[in-house]
Design a protein around this motif. Structure first.
Motif, PDB file in Angstrom:
ATOM      1  N   HIS A   8      -3.958  10.549  -7.060  1.00  0.00           N
ATOM      2  CA  HIS A   8      -4.493  10.209  -5.743  1.00  0.00           C
ATOM      3  C   HIS A   8      -5.863  10.861  -5.543  1.00  0.00           C
ATOM      4  CE1 HIS A   8      -4.424  10.853  -1.144  1.00  0.00           C
ATOM      5  NE2 HIS A   8      -4.826   9.628  -1.374  1.00  0.00           N
ATOM      6  N   PHE A  12      -9.435   8.746  -4.885  1.00  0.00           N
ATOM      7  CA  PHE A  12     -10.293   8.736  -3.696  1.00  0.00           C
ATOM      8  C   PHE A  12     -11.628   9.433  -3.953  1.00  0.00           C
ATOM      9  CE2 PHE A  12      -7.652  12.554  -2.435  1.00  0.00           C
ATOM     10  CZ  PHE A  12      -8.655  13.475  -2.173  1.00  0.00           C
ATOM     11  N   SER A  15     -13.636   6.912  -6.551  1.00  0.00           N
ATOM     12  CA  SER A  15     -14.036   5.691  -5.839  1.00  0.00           C
ATOM     13  C   SER A  15     -15.242   5.961  -4.961  1.00  0.00           C
ATOM     14  CB  SER A  15     -12.874   5.171  -4.986  1.00  0.00           C
ATOM     15  OG  SER A  15     -11.781   4.794  -5.783  1.00  0.00           O
ATOM     16  N   PHE A 166     -12.677   7.876   2.553  1.00  0.00           N
ATOM     17  CA  PHE A 166     -12.577   9.139   1.824  1.00  0.00           C
ATOM     18  C   PHE A 166     -11.913  10.191   2.699  1.00  0.00           C
ATOM     19  CE2 PHE A 166     -14.210  13.399   1.022  1.00  0.00           C
ATOM     20  CZ  PHE A 166     -13.871  13.573  -0.310  1.00  0.00           C
ATOM     21  N   ASN A 169      -8.060   9.938   3.199  1.00  0.00           N
ATOM     22  CA  ASN A 169      -7.359  10.285   1.958  1.00  0.00           C
ATOM     23  C   ASN A 169      -7.449  11.780   1.683  1.00  0.00           C
ATOM     24  OD1 ASN A 169      -6.364   7.756   0.229  1.00  0.00           O
ATOM     25  ND2 ASN A 169      -8.169   7.154   1.413  1.00  0.00           N
ATOM     26  N   ASP A 249     -10.138  -0.164  -2.712  1.00  0.00           N
ATOM     27  CA  ASP A 249      -8.903  -0.226  -3.482  1.00  0.00           C
ATOM     28  C   ASP A 249      -7.714  -0.154  -2.520  1.00  0.00           C
ATOM     29  OD1 ASP A 249      -6.602   0.614  -5.110  1.00  0.00           O
ATOM     30  OD2 ASP A 249      -8.069   0.976  -6.698  1.00  0.00           O
ATOM     31  N   ARG A 251      -4.851   0.822  -2.886  1.00  0.00           N
ATOM     32  CA  ARG A 251      -3.994   2.001  -3.037  1.00  0.00           C
ATOM     33  C   ARG A 251      -4.472   3.160  -2.160  1.00  0.00           C
ATOM     34  NH1 ARG A 251      -4.481   2.856  -9.328  1.00  0.00           N
ATOM     35  NH2 ARG A 251      -6.610   2.155  -8.776  1.00  0.00           N
ATOM     36  N   LEU A 252      -5.690   3.050  -1.646  1.00  0.00           N
ATOM     37  CA  LEU A 252      -6.229   4.106  -0.798  1.00  0.00           C
ATOM     38  C   LEU A 252      -5.737   3.950   0.638  1.00  0.00           C
ATOM     39  CD1 LEU A 252      -9.922   4.115  -2.070  1.00  0.00           C
ATOM     40  CD2 LEU A 252      -8.227   5.940  -2.408  1.00  0.00           C
ATOM     41  N   GLN A 254      -6.207   4.020   4.675  1.00  0.00           N
ATOM     42  CA  GLN A 254      -7.291   3.594   5.545  1.00  0.00           C
ATOM     43  C   GLN A 254      -6.983   4.009   6.980  1.00  0.00           C
ATOM     44  OE1 GLN A 254      -7.949  -0.620   5.187  1.00  0.00           O
ATOM     45  NE2 GLN A 254      -8.278  -0.539   2.967  1.00  0.00           N
TER      46      GLN A 254
END
Length: 288
Positions: A8, A12, A15, A166, A169, A249, A251-252, A254
């Motif tokens: 994880h 983040f 990315s 960012f 996360n 992405d 998977r992140l 938000q």
């Protein structure tokens, strides 16, 4: 993707780092504006607040990055600081280039509790950016400025979207490593900070018409939303947020609070009697 895992963190951080865009504000293709567009630009009330906010953000985030021991997270936060500082330089160049008259903002300072300041700033930015996405599109739809000027600001909004993705996360990752990783605890923590940010934003909206204020989104809202229905504003903010978040992405994590509240508000507004809105002569395309 398990929140708080090494995978994880790498996702983040990488990315964010890999999506960085390099540019210099002074070399952007700033358009020449006619008298009417210049008057509208100079009449927007948020330039002083925006400049002060971005300068302060650059100094604060830079100082916070220096406190981070994890090399990957420190690199990402230092990059955010670079972007926040560049936002300040961009606004400073715009103000000088188009001769926008403002009072010189107070110089930025490093706050004493910098970790808490970074967290408060992050949650506030989640709220402010959401409304900024909608305001930007509302102004664009009315041809408030030439398209070339909107094109310059598109990357700025993309960077703001990157910052808030960012942040949510990072803050969730840190909560896991501080022993508060259970979903209810993370939600409660976010709820407290969002509540503080919402009170701050509401306070800014009530004082936005004055000479001072703390939210440049609030200060500028009236310039683009006069005589628009609440449903229209919520709808555009929701649509623009979905569009900007779609580039990340999936998977992140938000920011979810304001999109959920906007969807609820739209459903409630559908139950109310509809009232005919009147066009705003100041922003009507026929008057531009």
């Amino acid at each position: 993707m398990k929140v708080g895992s090494q995978a994880h963190k790498e996702l983040f951080c990488q990315s964010f780092i890999e999506s960085y865009q390099d540019y210099e504000p002074e070399t952007l293709p700033w358009p020449q504006l006619d008298d009417a567009a210049l008057a509208r630009l100079r009449g927007i009330p948020f330039w002083q607040i925006a400049l002060q906010t971005e300068r302060q953000a650059g100094v604060m985030v830079s100082a916070f990055a220096e406190t981070i021991t994890d090399p990957m997270i420190r690199e990402a936060i230092a990059l955010q600081a670079k972007e926040e500082t560049r936002h300040g330089r961009l606004l400073e160049f715009l103000i000088k280039h188009y001769d926008v008259q403002i009072a010189e903002p107070a110089p930025p300072t490093v706050p004493p509790n910098i970790a808490q300041e970074f967290i408060d700033f992050g949650f506030g930015e989640c709220l402010d950016s959401y409304f900024a996405f909608g305001m930007f599109e509302l102004a664009r739809q009315t041809n408030y400025f030439p398209e070339a000027l909107f094109t310059i600001f598109d990357p700025i909004l993309y960077e703001e979207a990157r910052h808030i993705v960012f942040f949510v996360n990072w803050v969730s990752y840190m909560q896991v490593h501080e022993g508060r990783g259970l979903a209810p605890l993370r939600v409660a923590h976010a709820g407290v900070h969002y509540g503080r940010a919402l009170l701050h934003l509401a306070k800014s909206f009530t004082s936005a018409g004055g000479s001072t204020g703390e939210s440049f989104t609030a200060a500028g809202a009236g310039a683009f939303t006069d005589n628009l229905t609440p449903a229209r504003v919520f709808s555009v903010c929701l649509q623009e947020n979905e569009k900007r978040m779609s580039s990340f992405d999936d998977r992140l994590l938000q920011p979810r609070l304001l999109p959920k509240l906007s969807a609820i508000a739209l459903q409630m507004l559908k139950l109310l009697p509809q009232r005919q809105s009147t066009p705003n002569p100041e922003v009507s395309p026929s008057n531009l």
